[in-house]
Write an enzyme that holds these catalytic residues in place. Structure first.
Site, PDB file in Angstrom:
ATOM      1  CB  CYS A   1      -5.415  61.730  92.906  1.00 19.84           C
ATOM      2  SG  CYS A   1      -3.630  61.582  92.735  1.00 19.84           S
TER       3      CYS A   1
ATOM      4  CG  HIS B   1      -1.212  62.767  89.103  1.00 19.46           C
ATOM      5  ND1 HIS B   1      -1.364  62.903  90.461  1.00 19.46           N
ATOM      6  CD2 HIS B   1       0.109  62.508  88.894  1.00 19.46           C
ATOM      7  CE1 HIS B   1      -0.191  62.728  91.049  1.00 19.46           C
ATOM      8  NE2 HIS B   1       0.712  62.479  90.137  1.00 19.46           N
TER       9      HIS B   1
END
Length: 468
Positions: free
Chosen positions: A72, A126
């Site tokens: 991610c 993130h």
């Protein structure tokens, strides 16, 4: 004199009415964590996602979109800067754009510098603090990141973070949609749309939804959409001996949850329960996205707004006996990517290969702005306009593995710091879409392997091996 004054007043009034609207489109930028393209708009699926299917019917579906790295943090930083991962840049979940590529002008920063209101809600980068100059405002729901609602899981999780063993890997709770983060993110997005409605400037509203990321927590009504008895394990639930051992992993992300064995394969019942939970989470997040899209329409913003929806990477649901991402099989690299451009899209499906570094230049071209020289992707606006792309490849990597996707061929090398290969695999999706027959070591494919190896190095990016 009175007549002249009346004409002047009329002219001023007409001038006021005729003042041009802002010409740059709004952009609703929807990121979904760990969403694989197992949706009806990508082919028959058990998953019930009516709102994503409706968006697809009004947009353009990219049937062959690939992330540049299946984790991610790195995937998001790469997409938002339009720059490729290398051996030393954009490595893992904890990547920060500001540390790995501080010189790059990000997509939201470029839009902000050109008059856009930029808002980040939920998980876009993130790290919430990353690229902070790019946003007029940032917001994230309060609470533990695993977001349990059942007392037992809350107790087991305590203050654990995502690198520590916590509560269960899934939760079926009889709660309202807004109990979980994604319901709150949708409501925040709706509130922002209402505020942005009458602003005389374009907006870039980024909504980062959390599910179907682990743990698979969703309200009970979404679990009830599925019959566990109808859920089956994937056809590729096997690890052939011809596939390099480097291609497999221990799915350590999943093993950080209670009820998951610390090693070895999962039982069939547990595997099916996890698939059930994943499906429930997709239906839950689909409903939340639907609320936002309905509000966009209610506010009469649809005709001025580009909607783009993307998952940050694929996800293994037992494919190759793997779970989570962190591999270079197609199940971890292929992603959902849907874009709706007013007046241009109408439910078409494109089989042209696109990669996530292409998103930035495409949105910037649609906004009528100049694409920065640091951007490495190629705009897919020609595809939106109904033309074929002349680019039939993408490059993805994870750790030492680097994959060239070219036509029907998926070629992967595991390389050292000098770019020398120590393992290889090659799949031909025309005959082996499940990636079960590695061709890389077969004598009759050596000329093709050598050709792909050279092509991979030509396309993996000029900075791929550079440390600084």
């Amino acid at each position: 004199m009175k007549q002249i004054l009346s004409i002047a007043i009329l002219f001023i009034g007409l001038s006021t009415v005729a003042q041009p609207k802002k010409t740059m489109p709004n952009i609703l930028f929807i990121a979904v964590d760990d969403l694989r393209p197992e949706l009806n708009c990508y082919g028959a699926s058990q998953i019930k996602s009516p709102n994503l299917d409706k968006l697809a019917a009004e947009g353009l579906v990219f049937n062959r979109a690939y992330c540049n790295i299946p984790v991610c943090g790195a995937s998001r930083a790469s997409l938002l800067t339009g720059t490729r991962p290398t051996r030393y840049r954009f490595i893992d979940a904890y990547t920060e754009k500001d540390k790995d590529n501080p010189e790059a002008v990000s997509l939201p920063l470029l839009l902000k510098n050109n008059g856009y209101t930029t808002i980040s809600n939920g998980k876009i980068y993130h790290h919430q603090k990353d690229d902070k100059e790019a946003w007029d405002s940032r917001w994230f729901p309060k609470g533990n990141i695993r977001d349990y609602q059942l007392a037992e899981n809350i107790k087991k999780n305590a203050s654990a973070n995502l690198s520590e063993i916590g509560g269960a890997a899934f939760e079926n709770a009889n709660v309202d949609d807004t109990a979980y983060f994604d319901g709150k993110i949708a409501q925040k997005g709706i509130a922002d749309l209402r505020k942005l409605k009458n602003k005389n400037k374009p907006f870039f509203l980024a909504l980062g939804f959390m599910k179907p990321h682990l743990p698979f927590n969703a309200p009970k009504k979404y679990w009830d959409l599925y019959d566990r008895n109808s859920i089956t394990l994937p056809e590729s639930y096997v690890q052939p001996e011809t596939t390099p051992k480097e291609a497999f992993h221990n799915y350590g992300e999943l093993r950080l949850y209670g009820g998951i064995p610390k090693k070895g394969e999962l039982s069939e019942d547990l595997a099916k329960e996890l698939i059930h939970g994943y499906y429930a989470c997709v239906s839950y997040v689909d409903a939340q996205i639907g609320l936002v899209l309905d509000e966009l329409k209610r506010l009469n913003l649809e005709e001025d707004t580009i909607v783009i929806l993307w998952g940050d990477h694929g996800w293994n649901l037992g494919d190759h006996k793997l779970w989570c991402k962190h591999s270079t099989f197609e199940t971890a690299l292929k992603t959902p990517l849907i874009i709706k451009v007013p007046g241009k899209t109408n439910g078409a499906i494109s089989n042209d290969i696109v990669e996530y570094v292409d998103v930035y230049p495409s949105l910037i071209e649609l906004a009528g702005l100049k694409i920065p020289s640091t951007v490495e992707g190629k705009s897919f606006v020609p595809i939106i306009n109904g033309n074929k792309s002349d680019k039939n490849w993408a490059v993805s990597k994870f750790k030492d593995a680097v994959t060239l996707i070219k036509g029907d061929l998926f070629y992967t090398e595991w390389t050292d710091d000098h770019g020398k290969a120590y393992a290889r695999m090659l799949f031909d999706h025309k005959t082996d879409p499940l990636e079960l027959d590695n061709l890389a070591e077969k004598p009759e494919y050596q000329n093709k392997v050598n050709e792909l190896a050279a092509d991979l190095r030509a396309k993996w990016g000029k900075d791929f091996l550079r440390k600084n």
